[in-house]
Design a protein around this motif. Structure first.
Motif, mmCIF file in Angstrom:
data_model
loop_
_atom_site.group_PDB
_atom_site.id
_atom_site.type_symbol
_atom_site.label_atom_id
_atom_site.label_comp_id
_atom_site.label_asym_id
_atom_site.label_seq_id
_atom_site.Cartn_x
_atom_site.Cartn_y
_atom_site.Cartn_z
ATOM 1 N N ALA A 54 21.865 91.680 90.905
ATOM 2 C CA ALA A 54 21.654 92.863 90.079
ATOM 3 C C ALA A 54 22.604 93.903 89.778
ATOM 4 C CB ALA A 54 20.264 93.636 90.425
ATOM 5 N N THR A 69 13.138 90.782 84.260
ATOM 6 C CA THR A 69 13.803 90.660 85.790
ATOM 7 C C THR A 69 13.024 89.419 86.456
ATOM 8 O OG1 THR A 69 14.605 92.959 85.385
ATOM 9 C CG2 THR A 69 14.431 91.812 87.811
ATOM 10 N N VAL A 121 17.988 96.196 84.326
ATOM 11 C CA VAL A 121 17.549 96.910 85.443
ATOM 12 C C VAL A 121 17.374 98.393 85.403
ATOM 13 C CG1 VAL A 121 18.727 97.575 87.698
ATOM 14 C CG2 VAL A 121 19.247 95.361 86.922
ATOM 15 N N LEU A 163 13.555 95.199 93.047
ATOM 16 C CA LEU A 163 14.311 93.913 93.203
ATOM 17 C C LEU A 163 14.072 93.339 94.478
ATOM 18 C CD1 LEU A 163 17.457 95.664 91.334
ATOM 19 C CD2 LEU A 163 16.274 93.607 90.559
ATOM 20 N N ILE A 199 22.207 89.802 86.305
ATOM 21 C CA ILE A 199 21.185 90.615 85.583
ATOM 22 C C ILE A 199 21.919 91.857 84.869
ATOM 23 C CG2 ILE A 199 18.925 91.745 85.489
ATOM 24 C CD1 ILE A 199 18.050 90.063 87.620
#
Ligand code: C2E
Ligand code: MG
Ligand code: MG
Ligand code: MG
Length: 282
Positions: A236, A220, A207, A248, A202
């Protein structure tokens, strides 16, 4: 009259153009020399399993130790390397050095670490890429199961059957393939179905806004559930804060990389960091 001004333009244009070409050739010669004489460096950024806090791997990131200009980040020379074609020898140097470092860590008795290497689309699309990778693996003795190749969506544009075949050949060599900067490119999602990609990274730009930015949170979450349904892992990138980590983690993303854990480190610093980390967890 047009002829006259044309000639003037030519006269004034030429020195500037010559200068620019000369500079390009100079930079090209310098970079070529840096690749050959060992002025490139790899820094390694730890990748963490956030659930256990353990380091499971690292990403190799290239730098240029320039004799006058100091340590240059990749943004300052990788694009130029791509324009000039020097990305091919540069990329091979990076792959070889990352493989050698994995072997050095193994010989030093460190627990096995995954080492991720960035591969430019231009490298990847060459006919001899798979052969080069196989040769480097053979020459260095690195464990292919712990080498990960990071490609970007630009490498997947108009994926030809040959390109798809080379993915399969890389997997047959035992390597892991990861898609870097996921969500920032142009390609269609259908490649996720067709290609043997194990991981999605990602992008840091998504983020960044977690947990408060609703768009970043939506992208996300969607990426995490898409990956889960496709049986892929997610890493991530650019995790800088506890809030981002917590967000996360709660959504099932275990693998993370970012300044919250560590910046990219030179080999010695990485060793020290690794020992401290191991001691803290033990
Ligand atoms: P990337 O592959 O997406 O690598 C991650 C970049 O994000 C690295 O920058 C890393 O230092 C930075 N980063 C990691 N965590 C954080 C964070 O928490 N906050 C912030 N602000 N940044 C973070 P770096 O080393 O400058 O590399 C930039 C890009 O250059 C890489 O992006 C990659 O696309 C390219 N690159 C680096 N090494 C190589 C290489 O060996 N070959 C090729 N082809 N490209 C490379
Ligand atoms: Mg990368
Ligand atoms: Mg990235
Ligand atoms: Mg990038």
């Amino acid at each position: 009259e047009a002829k006259e001004s044309g000639r003037n333009a030519y006269r004034f244009f030429l020195p500037e153009m010559t200068q620019r070409v000369t500079r390009r050739l100079q930079t090209e010669a310098e970079l070529r020399k840096a690749i050959e004489s060992g002025d490139l460096r790899l820094h390694y950024q730890p990748q963490i399993d956030a659930a256990s806090g353990r380091v499971y791997g690292c990403e190799a990131l290239v730098r240029w130790q320039h004799p006058e200009r100091g340590l240059l980040p990749p943004d300052r020379f990788v694009p130029f390397a791509e324009q000039s074609g020097l990305i091919v020898p540069l990329g091979e140097w990076v792959l070889r050095e990352a493989c050698l470092q994995q072997v050095r860590w193994r010989d030093a008795g460190l627990p096995p670490l995954d080492v991720a290497v960035n591969i430019s689309a231009l490298q990847f699309r060459r006919r001899d890429f798979v052969a080069t990778v196989a040769r480097v693996l053979g020459e260095t003795g690195a464990d292919p199961a712990r080498i990960e190749l990071e490609i970007t969506e630009s490498a997947l544009m108009d994926a030809t059957p040959e390109l798809v075949a080379s993915f399969d050949q890389l997997v047959a060599l035992g390597l892991t393939l990861a898609l870097d900067d996921f969500g920032t490119g142009y390609s269609s999602l259908s490649y996720l179905k067709r290609l043997p990609l194990r991981r999605l990274k990602i992008d840091r730009s998504f983020v960044d806004g977690l947990p408060d930015n609703p768009e970043d949170a939506a992208i996300t979450s969607a990426t995490l559930s898409l990956a889960r349904d496709l049986g892929m892992e997610v890493v991530a990138e650019g995790v800088e804060t506890e809030d981002q980590r917590g967000y996360l983690c709660k959504r099932g993303c275990r693998a993370m990389q970012g300044y919250l854990f560590s910046r990219p480190l030179g080999v010695e610093e990485f060793g020290t960091w690794f020992e401290e980390q191991a001691a803290a967890i033990a």
